[in-house]
Enzyme design. Structure first.
Site, mmCIF file in Angstrom:
data_model
loop_
_atom_site.group_PDB
_atom_site.id
_atom_site.type_symbol
_atom_site.label_atom_id
_atom_site.label_comp_id
_atom_site.label_asym_id
_atom_site.label_seq_id
_atom_site.Cartn_x
_atom_site.Cartn_y
_atom_site.Cartn_z
ATOM 1 N N GLU A 171 -0.288 -9.109 -0.509
ATOM 2 C CA GLU A 171 -1.979 -9.925 -0.630
ATOM 3 C C GLU A 171 -2.914 -10.250 -1.312
ATOM 4 O O GLU A 171 -3.780 -10.734 -1.562
ATOM 5 C CB GLU A 171 -2.718 -8.646 0.145
ATOM 6 C CG GLU A 171 -1.831 -9.079 1.698
ATOM 7 C CD GLU A 171 -2.677 -7.933 2.723
ATOM 8 O OE1 GLU A 171 -1.627 -6.884 2.559
ATOM 9 O OE2 GLU A 171 -2.524 -8.218 4.024
ATOM 10 N N GLU A 213 4.028 -5.338 7.433
ATOM 11 C CA GLU A 213 3.475 -4.280 8.301
ATOM 12 C C GLU A 213 3.480 -4.360 9.466
ATOM 13 O O GLU A 213 3.582 -2.949 10.211
ATOM 14 C CB GLU A 213 1.551 -4.716 7.900
ATOM 15 C CG GLU A 213 1.100 -4.567 6.860
ATOM 16 C CD GLU A 213 1.391 -5.872 5.469
ATOM 17 O OE1 GLU A 213 2.110 -6.333 5.854
ATOM 18 O OE2 GLU A 213 0.594 -5.989 4.621
ATOM 19 N N GLY A 220 0.889 -5.005 1.016
ATOM 20 C CA GLY A 220 -0.913 -5.063 -0.801
ATOM 21 C C GLY A 220 -0.163 -6.074 -1.611
ATOM 22 O O GLY A 220 -1.390 -7.029 -2.325
ATOM 23 N N ALA A 249 0.675 -1.487 -0.010
ATOM 24 C CA ALA A 249 -0.086 0.200 -0.628
ATOM 25 C C ALA A 249 1.108 1.291 0.342
ATOM 26 O O ALA A 249 2.041 1.290 0.733
ATOM 27 C CB ALA A 249 -0.621 0.262 1.122
HETATM 28 N N1 DAK Z 1 4.769 3.163 -0.385
HETATM 29 C C1 DAK Z 1 4.800 4.759 -1.509
HETATM 30 N N2 DAK Z 1 5.870 5.011 -1.814
HETATM 31 C C2 DAK Z 1 7.102 3.351 -2.439
HETATM 32 C C3 DAK Z 1 6.144 2.300 -1.516
HETATM 33 C C4 DAK Z 1 5.014 2.269 -0.762
HETATM 34 N N3 DAK Z 1 5.290 1.510 -0.394
HETATM 35 N N4 DAK Z 1 7.363 1.636 -1.908
HETATM 36 C C5 DAK Z 1 8.366 2.058 -2.579
HETATM 37 N N5 DAK Z 1 8.209 3.566 -2.528
HETATM 38 C C6 DAK Z 1 8.953 4.413 -3.303
HETATM 39 C C7 DAK Z 1 10.251 4.714 -2.452
HETATM 40 O O1 DAK Z 1 9.869 5.761 -1.359
HETATM 41 C C8 DAK Z 1 10.929 5.143 -3.261
HETATM 42 O O2 DAK Z 1 9.916 7.044 -3.623
HETATM 43 P P1 DAK Z 1 11.707 8.168 -4.403
HETATM 44 O O3 DAK Z 1 12.092 7.886 -2.934
HETATM 45 O O4 DAK Z 1 11.871 8.191 -5.528
HETATM 46 O O5 DAK Z 1 10.648 9.092 -4.073
HETATM 47 C C9 DAK Z 1 10.590 4.793 -4.635
HETATM 48 O O6 DAK Z 1 9.712 3.836 -4.729
HETATM 49 C C10 DAK Z 1 11.820 3.617 -4.706
HETATM 50 O O7 DAK Z 1 12.141 3.044 -3.359
HETATM 51 P P2 DAK Z 1 13.239 2.910 -2.587
HETATM 52 O O8 DAK Z 1 13.965 3.936 -3.547
HETATM 53 O O9 DAK Z 1 13.139 2.142 -1.452
HETATM 54 O O10 DAK Z 1 13.479 1.190 -3.879
HETATM 55 P P3 DAK Z 1 14.781 0.758 -2.823
HETATM 56 O O11 DAK Z 1 15.052 -0.627 -3.994
HETATM 57 O O12 DAK Z 1 15.846 0.767 -2.398
HETATM 58 O O13 DAK Z 1 14.122 -0.700 -1.970
HETATM 59 C C11 DAK Z 1 11.759 -2.131 -1.267
HETATM 60 C C12 DAK Z 1 12.783 -1.280 -2.671
HETATM 61 C C13 DAK Z 1 10.437 -2.259 -2.427
HETATM 62 C C14 DAK Z 1 12.169 -2.479 -0.604
HETATM 63 C C15 DAK Z 1 11.752 -0.886 -0.802
HETATM 64 O O14 DAK Z 1 11.339 0.591 -1.067
HETATM 65 C C16 DAK Z 1 10.399 -1.113 0.535
HETATM 66 O O15 DAK Z 1 11.020 -1.147 1.685
HETATM 67 N N6 DAK Z 1 8.909 -0.594 0.009
HETATM 68 C C17 DAK Z 1 8.071 -0.528 1.471
HETATM 69 C C18 DAK Z 1 7.373 -1.522 1.384
HETATM 70 C C19 DAK Z 1 6.258 -1.640 2.354
HETATM 71 O O16 DAK Z 1 7.094 -1.484 3.780
HETATM 72 N N7 DAK Z 1 5.790 -1.380 1.321
HETATM 73 C C20 DAK Z 1 4.141 -1.043 2.020
HETATM 74 C C21 DAK Z 1 3.722 -2.857 3.149
HETATM 75 S S1 DAK Z 1 2.211 -2.088 4.671
HETATM 76 C C22 DAK Z 1 -5.097 -0.990 5.278
HETATM 77 C C23 DAK Z 1 -5.114 -1.958 4.773
HETATM 78 C C24 DAK Z 1 -3.555 -3.174 4.431
HETATM 79 C C25 DAK Z 1 -2.429 -2.120 3.635
HETATM 80 C C26 DAK Z 1 -2.877 -1.067 4.121
HETATM 81 C C27 DAK Z 1 -4.015 -0.265 4.889
HETATM 82 N N8 DAK Z 1 -5.876 -0.649 6.185
HETATM 83 C C28 DAK Z 1 -7.416 -2.039 6.210
HETATM 84 C C29 DAK Z 1 -6.897 0.722 5.609
HETATM 85 C C30 DAK Z 1 -1.644 -2.590 3.644
HETATM 86 C C31 DAK Z 1 -0.481 -2.010 3.880
HETATM 87 C C32 DAK Z 1 1.428 -2.562 3.052
HETATM 88 O O17 DAK Z 1 0.874 -2.875 2.187
#
Ligand code: DAK
Length: 265
Positions: free
Chosen positions: A116, A136, A113, A68
């Protein structure tokens, strides 16, 4: 035929609908707008008689879906979070229940997500650089797009707890296949061709048989074995009322299986 969306590329050709989540700058993270578009795209594909199989993938070579959108979630209030959760629940459920086969072609990161949404598809094919995880708990939330429910059902309770509690654990495509999250792993350059090959293979089967079998598997797995077997018997009986059953069996007996034409009725 192509459908117009801001965050998705959606194209239907040769019976295959390819939905590409297209936000490469954020590694195809899912924001509310994208979730709403996914729901609309899934509804359109469900209703499109030209679309027989759906393939879901992400744009670029690095990421399928990096979860997400954290930049949207960071300041979201509880009601906004709830709205986002409801949007995802409806879209993911529509994907999971779609009567057509669905294939996730996971071409890189499938985190949160992203992992998921791949689990809501019937089949998951992964490229050899794919990485799966549920980060998460490292963000102060928990999987909210079905991860606490689908992950233990697809793998097992202990594997799901390790991945979810261990937030920053990312597993390889091969490991994801070993634990039951992935059907096959391919070199990245071959992933889409393999997904389309499998889609075409599915198109040789009766779409009605697939829809009924999918219902029996999905509903059956969430009930007890007796209720599941009763459901299977009822759906099996229903298949005898179809033109596809007549066509399949007649073609077999007349030794012309290669000529069979199913109409999904
Ligand atoms: N959201 C927003 N931006 C993201 C992103 C994300 N999930 N993942 C990556 N980006 C963006 C980074 O901020 C970066 O942006 P800039 O700095 O260039 O502007 C760009 O994508 C490239 O990412 P990185 O520079 O970090 O690239 P790396 O190769 O170094 O790392 C990575 C890749 C995938 C390992 C890393 O980006 C990362 O850890 N990303 C986040 C993964 C994550 O934690 N995802 C979210 C999981 S939580 C809900 C129910 C469910 C959910 C939400 C709400 N409700 C019921 C309300 C679900 C939640 C989730 O999915």
């Amino acid at each position: 035929m192509a459908y117009e969306f801001k965050n998705l590329l959606v194209e239907v050709a040769d019976g295959i609908a390819v939905v590409t989540i297209n936000r490469p700058k954020s590694l195809n993270a899912l924001n509310s707008e994208t979730l709403a578009e996914l729901d609309a795209a899934f509804a359109a594909i469900e209703a499109d008689p030209e679309a027989k199989v759906l393939i879901l993938t992400g744009s670029g070579e690095k990421s399928f879906v990096a979860g997400a959108d954290i930049s949207e979630m960071v300041n979201a209030s509880a009601p906004e979070g709830r709205t986002m959760g409801l949007l995802a629940r409806v879209a993911f459920k529509r994907l999971e229940d779609m009567e057509k086969p669905t294939i996730a072609a996971v071409n890189g990161f499938a985190l949160g997500g992203g992992c998921e949404i791949s689990m809501a598809c019937d089949i998951t094919l992964a490229s050899d650089n794919a990485k799966f995880g549920q980060p998460e708990a490292g963000l102060g939330i928990l999987p909210g797009f079905g991860g606490t429910q689908r992950l233990p059902r697809l793998t097992n309770k202990k594997i799901a707890k390790e991945l979810i509690f261990g937030a920053d654990i990312m597993i390889s495509a091969d490991e994801a296949m070993r634990i039951g999250l992935v059907n096959h792993v391919y070199p990245q350059a071959e992933l889409m061709d393999e997904a389309k090959k499998l889609a075409k293979h599915f198109m040789l089967s009766s779409p009605y048989s697939i829809a009924l079998a999918k219902q029996a598997i999905n509903v059956g797995l969430d009930t007890d074995i007796d209720a599941g077997l009763k459901l299977e018997a009822n759906l099996f009986g229903l298949s005898f009322a179809t033109a596809d059953k007549k066509e399949g069996m007649t073609c077999f007996l007349e030794k012309r299986m290669k000529e069979r034409k199913f109409i999904g009725k």
